[in-house]
Design a protein around this motif. Structure first.
Motif: not given
Length: 70
Positions: A1-9, A11-18, A40-42, A48-52
């Motif tokens: 998995x590549x680290x995405x700086x837009x999200x915290x450590x 919140x890197x996966x969809x499950x983590x962001x959920x 709900x859309x936002x 999904x990782x489209x928005x920080x």
């Protein structure tokens, strides 16, 4: 998995962001109260990782001010 700086450590996966979204909705009840289709859309775009988190909150606040989100 590549680290995405837009999200915290944690919140890197969809499950983590959920999980982050659920925790923030519990901590900030007005996020849970904003349950319109637009909100709900936002939320889905954040998960999904489209928005920080910051971009999602900015869009949510703008939609609320414009009366599109209750």
């Amino acid at each position: 998995m590549v680290y995405d700086a837009r999200f915290g450590s944690h919140a890197q996966t969809p499950a983590q962001r959920k999980w982050v979204l659920a925790q923030m909705q519990a901590f900030l009840p007005r996020l849970k109260a904003r349950n319109s289709p637009s909100a709900q859309q936002l939320y889905a775009r954040y998960v999904a990782g489209e928005l920080s988190w910051a971009a999602m909150r900015q869009a949510l606040d703008a939609a609320f001010e414009a009366g599109r989100v209750g």
